[in-house]
Write a protein that holds these residues in place. Sequence first.
Motif, PDB file in Angstrom:
ATOM      1  N   ALA A 363       1.009  -0.751   0.038  1.00 18.61           N
ATOM      2  CA  ALA A 363      -0.099   0.369  -0.214  1.00 18.61           C
ATOM      3  C   ALA A 363       0.565   1.447   0.243  1.00 18.61           C
ATOM      4  CB  ALA A 363      -0.669   0.006   0.988  1.00 18.61           C
ATOM      5  N   PRO A 364       0.608   2.206  -0.821  1.00 21.97           N
ATOM      6  CA  PRO A 364       1.586   3.739  -0.657  1.00 21.97           C
ATOM      7  C   PRO A 364       0.999   3.474   0.633  1.00 21.97           C
ATOM      8  CG  PRO A 364      -0.310   3.460  -2.468  1.00 21.97           C
ATOM      9  CD  PRO A 364      -0.838   2.592  -1.994  1.00 21.97           C
ATOM     10  N   THR A 365       2.313   4.299   0.761  1.00 17.65           N
ATOM     11  CA  THR A 365       3.113   4.518   2.578  1.00 17.65           C
ATOM     12  C   THR A 365       3.052   6.185   3.104  1.00 17.65           C
ATOM     13  OG1 THR A 365       3.012   1.982   2.750  1.00 17.65           O
ATOM     14  CG2 THR A 365       3.609   3.869   4.125  1.00 17.65           C
ATOM     15  N   VAL A 366       2.588   6.202   3.771  1.00 19.66           N
ATOM     16  CA  VAL A 366       3.357   7.923   4.402  1.00 19.66           C
ATOM     17  C   VAL A 366       3.492   7.617   6.017  1.00 19.66           C
ATOM     18  CG1 VAL A 366       3.359  10.446   4.461  1.00 19.66           C
ATOM     19  CG2 VAL A 366       2.005   9.686   2.870  1.00 19.66           C
ATOM     20  N   ILE A 367       4.680   8.098   5.801  1.00 15.33           N
ATOM     21  CA  ILE A 367       5.107   8.163   7.022  1.00 15.33           C
ATOM     22  C   ILE A 367       5.407   9.231   7.773  1.00 15.33           C
ATOM     23  CG2 ILE A 367       7.235   7.301   9.064  1.00 15.33           C
ATOM     24  CD1 ILE A 367       7.252   4.410   6.838  1.00 15.33           C
ATOM     25  N   SER A 368       5.102  10.222   8.658  1.00 18.45           N
ATOM     26  CA  SER A 368       5.646  11.402   9.978  1.00 18.45           C
ATOM     27  C   SER A 368       7.049  11.059  10.810  1.00 18.45           C
ATOM     28  CB  SER A 368       4.781  11.959   9.957  1.00 18.45           C
ATOM     29  OG  SER A 368       3.627  11.242  11.344  1.00 18.45           O
ATOM     30  N   GLY A 369       7.340  11.998  11.648  1.00 17.64           N
ATOM     31  CA  GLY A 369       8.339  11.419  12.953  1.00 17.64           C
ATOM     32  C   GLY A 369       9.368  10.779  12.531  1.00 17.64           C
ATOM     33  N   VAL A 370      10.352  11.039  11.776  1.00 17.22           N
ATOM     34  CA  VAL A 370      11.526   9.692  10.784  1.00 17.22           C
ATOM     35  C   VAL A 370      12.515  10.771  11.287  1.00 17.22           C
ATOM     36  CG1 VAL A 370      12.529   9.048   8.824  1.00 17.22           C
ATOM     37  CG2 VAL A 370      10.260   9.317   8.790  1.00 17.22           C
ATOM     38  N   THR A 371      13.364  10.250  12.052  1.00 15.17           N
ATOM     39  CA  THR A 371      14.536  10.718  12.426  1.00 15.17           C
ATOM     40  C   THR A 371      15.651  10.198  12.153  1.00 15.17           C
ATOM     41  OG1 THR A 371      14.086   9.177  14.488  1.00 15.17           O
ATOM     42  CG2 THR A 371      13.457  11.388  14.721  1.00 15.17           C
ATOM     43  N   PRO A 372      17.184  10.165  12.466  1.00 19.77           N
ATOM     44  CA  PRO A 372      18.701   9.748  12.073  1.00 19.77           C
ATOM     45  C   PRO A 372      18.354   7.904  12.357  1.00 19.77           C
ATOM     46  CG  PRO A 372      18.755  11.652  12.471  1.00 19.77           C
ATOM     47  CD  PRO A 372      17.101  11.319  12.976  1.00 19.77           C
ATOM     48  N   GLU A 373      17.747   7.666  13.609  1.00 21.44           N
ATOM     49  CA  GLU A 373      18.872   6.618  14.033  1.00 21.44           C
ATOM     50  C   GLU A 373      17.025   5.874  13.367  1.00 21.44           C
ATOM     51  OE1 GLU A 373      15.156   8.307  17.646  1.00 21.44           O
ATOM     52  OE2 GLU A 373      17.198   8.570  16.202  1.00 21.44           O
ATOM     53  N   MET A 374      16.253   5.592  12.979  1.00 23.67           N
ATOM     54  CA  MET A 374      15.415   5.035  11.551  1.00 23.67           C
ATOM     55  C   MET A 374      16.087   4.634  10.674  1.00 23.67           C
ATOM     56  SD  MET A 374      12.058   6.508  12.457  1.00 23.67           S
ATOM     57  CE  MET A 374      11.552   7.416  14.069  1.00 23.67           C
ATOM     58  N   LEU A 375      16.132   2.642  10.835  1.00 22.54           N
ATOM     59  CA  LEU A 375      16.329   2.063   8.969  1.00 22.54           C
ATOM     60  C   LEU A 375      16.663   3.111   7.779  1.00 22.54           C
ATOM     61  CD1 LEU A 375      18.135  -0.229   8.710  1.00 22.54           C
ATOM     62  CD2 LEU A 375      15.944  -1.364   8.326  1.00 22.54           C
ATOM     63  N   ILE A 376      14.924   3.470   7.494  1.00 24.19           N
ATOM     64  CA  ILE A 376      14.451   4.003   6.774  1.00 24.19           C
ATOM     65  C   ILE A 376      14.936   5.462   6.307  1.00 24.19           C
ATOM     66  CG2 ILE A 376      12.559   5.535   7.195  1.00 24.19           C
ATOM     67  CD1 ILE A 376      11.104   4.209   5.218  1.00 24.19           C
ATOM     68  N   TYR A 377      15.365   5.825   7.229  1.00 29.89           N
ATOM     69  CA  TYR A 377      16.128   7.479   6.881  1.00 29.89           C
ATOM     70  C   TYR A 377      17.481   7.008   6.602  1.00 29.89           C
ATOM     71  CZ  TYR A 377      18.990  11.785   8.552  1.00 29.89           C
ATOM     72  OH  TYR A 377      19.222  12.977   8.794  1.00 29.89           O
ATOM     73  N   ARG A 378      18.666   5.447   6.545  1.00 27.66           N
ATOM     74  CA  ARG A 378      19.489   5.896   5.941  1.00 27.66           C
ATOM     75  C   ARG A 378      19.196   4.285   5.148  1.00 27.66           C
ATOM     76  NH1 ARG A 378      23.117   8.867   8.679  1.00 27.66           N
ATOM     77  NH2 ARG A 378      22.722   9.510  10.768  1.00 27.66           N
ATOM     78  N   GLU A 379      18.615   3.262   4.496  1.00 27.83           N
ATOM     79  CA  GLU A 379      18.390   2.948   3.747  1.00 27.83           C
ATOM     80  C   GLU A 379      17.945   2.923   2.751  1.00 27.83           C
ATOM     81  OE1 GLU A 379      18.576  -1.899   4.690  1.00 27.83           O
ATOM     82  OE2 GLU A 379      16.372  -1.052   4.194  1.00 27.83           O
ATOM     83  N   GLU A 380      18.571   3.098   1.758  1.00 30.39           N
ATOM     84  CA  GLU A 380      17.432   3.292  -0.045  1.00 30.39           C
ATOM     85  C   GLU A 380      16.599   2.321   0.143  1.00 30.39           C
ATOM     86  OE1 GLU A 380      17.796   3.199  -4.452  1.00 30.39           O
ATOM     87  OE2 GLU A 380      19.104   2.215  -3.704  1.00 30.39           O
TER      88      GLU A 380
END
Length: 476
Positions: A363-380
């Motif tokens: 499902a097309p997804t939107v995530i808020s509140g993302v911070t540098p310690e999260m995997l999605i912040y670093r990984e393509e």
Amino acid sequence: MLYINGEWAPSRSAREFESRDPASGAVLGQVADAGREDVAAAIAAAEQAFPAWAKRTAYERSAILYRAWELMLERKEELAQLMTREQGKPIRMARTEVGYAADFVLWFAEEAKRVYGETIPSSRADQRFHVLRQPVGVAAAITPWNYPISMLTRKIAPALAAGCTIVVKPAEQTPLCAVETFKVFADAGVPAGVINLVSSSDPEPIGDELLSNPAVRKITFTGSTEIGKFIAGRAAEQMKRVSMELGGHAPFIVFPDADPVRAAKGAAAVKFLNTGQACISPNRIFVHRSIAETFLATLRERVAKLKTGHGLADGISVGPLIDEQALTKMQRQVDDAVSHGADVLVGGEQLKGGAYEGGYFWAPTVISGVTPEMLIYREETFGPIAPVIIFDDEEEVIRMANDTTYGLASYIYTNDLSRAYRVAEALDFGMIGINDINPTSAAVPFGGVKESGLGREGAREGLSEYLNSKVLGIAL
């Protein structure tokens, strides 16, 4: 079938592998499964054909490319329909890609006649310097599945325009697209041995032959940074020329003076293009705190309206992911983000049952509140997940945007011309869209810095990647 030395033939082992529709799992066809001996034969054919092809005039090579361009446009719908079934992207986007693929053929048909040399003044009165530009020789291309036709033409067209011959190993997920693209070039009159196609379900022995065979003088690769590094290291053993278009982790920066509604619409359009499976897809959406509420509301509304399904169905804007491994990656990134405090505003789950049965749908997804310690912040991500990060000042967001080993594409939304230039110059990325979600064209160089690649494709630079400079020093 393989295409070697101007002939379609099975592999020497007679092995085949299946091509499947990622939206349903249905088998689309059987494809010849090349082994190392097949690749060696393709390289030998390219090596044998090289001298005659290199000696052809630029106008002769150009004429063949022009004919290939015409044929590709004539077969546009047929190619697009196949691409949607084999790769998964919605038919409208597939048609756009075929047009983009044809643009590269037309561009390099024109550039073939513009391989210019140079005369350089000497400090000696009795000496002259001339620089010739000559084809590097046999090229090997390894292409990806996410843009299965345009990534072929972006490599084949400049190689042929420069006077090189080429051996192509397409992605194992999209071999049928490669077969039909090769038929275009073959029907356009490309001589035997000049282009060669070796499809395979096992890339390791194919790649090993391409990298170890001394007849191959140039390697061009589009794919992951991990594999690109390996290929570049192996190519260095024989000092082969390399050009690499690798991974990306594009920042999308929305400054407080930008229109948050327009920016959110742009972010939604480019983020979910090709189901997010594009190296220039925004992976980190940075929004200034003062406009974040309006931006998120618009983004959430737009994404919630996106229709997911088989790309040949009416109204579909998001197709399937390419395989099960991609689905697993989406789940891992979402679970990790939520465990670290992020909020899922839309989507966040695999789509199953009914029209989604047998396919790889997220499902097309939107995530808020993302911070540098999260995997999605670093990984393509390489999928339909839009992570939103709040920032407060310009220096901070530039630092966060550059905090990655990647350096392919980036995006800026601002109405301040000074800021646009200032930030664009500070970002460590090869391509920057300023209030623009499509900073690409066959006429402009495509490529990145840092671990996003080496060299450029498209434009004049794309032709230079297949040419050597030779200096003539002449005493009078």
